[in-house]
Design a protein around this motif. Structure first.
Motif, short mmCIF file in Angstrom:
data_model
loop_
_atom_site.label_atom_id
_atom_site.label_comp_id
_atom_site.label_asym_id
_atom_site.label_seq_id
_atom_site.Cartn_x
_atom_site.Cartn_y
_atom_site.Cartn_z
N ASN A 1 0.83 -1.20 0.00
CA ASN A 1 0.00 0.00 0.00
C ASN A 1 0.86 1.26 0.00
O ASN A 1 0.57 2.22 -0.72
N LEU B 1 1.04 4.04 -3.02
CA LEU B 1 0.83 5.46 -2.76
C LEU B 1 2.02 6.27 -3.28
O LEU B 1 1.83 7.33 -3.89
N ARG B 2 3.22 5.74 -3.08
CA ARG B 2 4.42 6.43 -3.56
C ARG B 2 4.44 6.49 -5.08
O ARG B 2 4.80 7.52 -5.66
N GLN C 1 1.81 6.52 -7.04
CA GLN C 1 0.83 7.53 -7.43
C GLN C 1 1.39 8.93 -7.24
O GLN C 1 1.18 9.81 -8.08
N THR C 2 2.10 9.13 -6.14
CA THR C 2 2.71 10.43 -5.88
C THR C 2 3.74 10.75 -6.96
O THR C 2 3.79 11.89 -7.46
#
Length: 140
Positions: A77, A81-82, A84-85
């Motif tokens: 997860n 998230l990283r 996506q960032t």
């Protein structure tokens, strides 16, 4: 004849002896069955103990696996998230450049810049907008 009759056991004696032998036979059989059942129970108890140990060991493995799985899920997860960032960061400089060119175009128009200068800014802004759209579409 009376002597022959006295040598023979009476029906009561025969019945009593038969009943006694039958009871002894039943007692011996019951004792043997009891011994076998006790032995079987002992064997089953030992096997049950071994199975409990194996079950506890497997339960420990399952708990370890669950903990490791939760750790890996958390890492996944965080990594997603990283990513996506990073994808957002990849498009962000283009967005800032489009905003900057748009502001430059507005300022140039207010300052009565040449048509050639305005066309260059419009063309450059259009190219950056196209790149920005491609960047956002690539994320989808």
């Amino acid at each position: 004849m009376s002597q022959q009759g006295s040598n023979r056991p009476s029906w009561l004696t025969t019945g009593s002896i038969s009943l006694l032998l039958s009871a002894l036979s039943s007692a011996v059989t019951a004792g043997a069955i009891y011994g076998q059942l006790k032995s079987d129970l002992s064997t089953a108890s030992e096997k049950n103990g071994e199975l409990k140990k194996t079950n506890e060991q497997l339960t420990g493995y399952i708990n370890d696996w669950r903990a490791e799985n939760n750790t890996l899920r958390s890492q996944l997860n965080a990594t997603q998230l990283r990513v996506q960032t990073l994808e957002h960061d990849r498009c962000e400089p283009l967005r800032l450049k489009v905003d900057s060119l748009s502001t430059s175009l507005d300022i140039a128009a207010e300052l009565n810049a040449s048509t050639a200068r305005l066309n260059v800014l419009r063309d450059l802004g259009g190219e950056y907008q196209e790149s920005l759209r491609a960047c956002y579409n690539a994320k989808s």
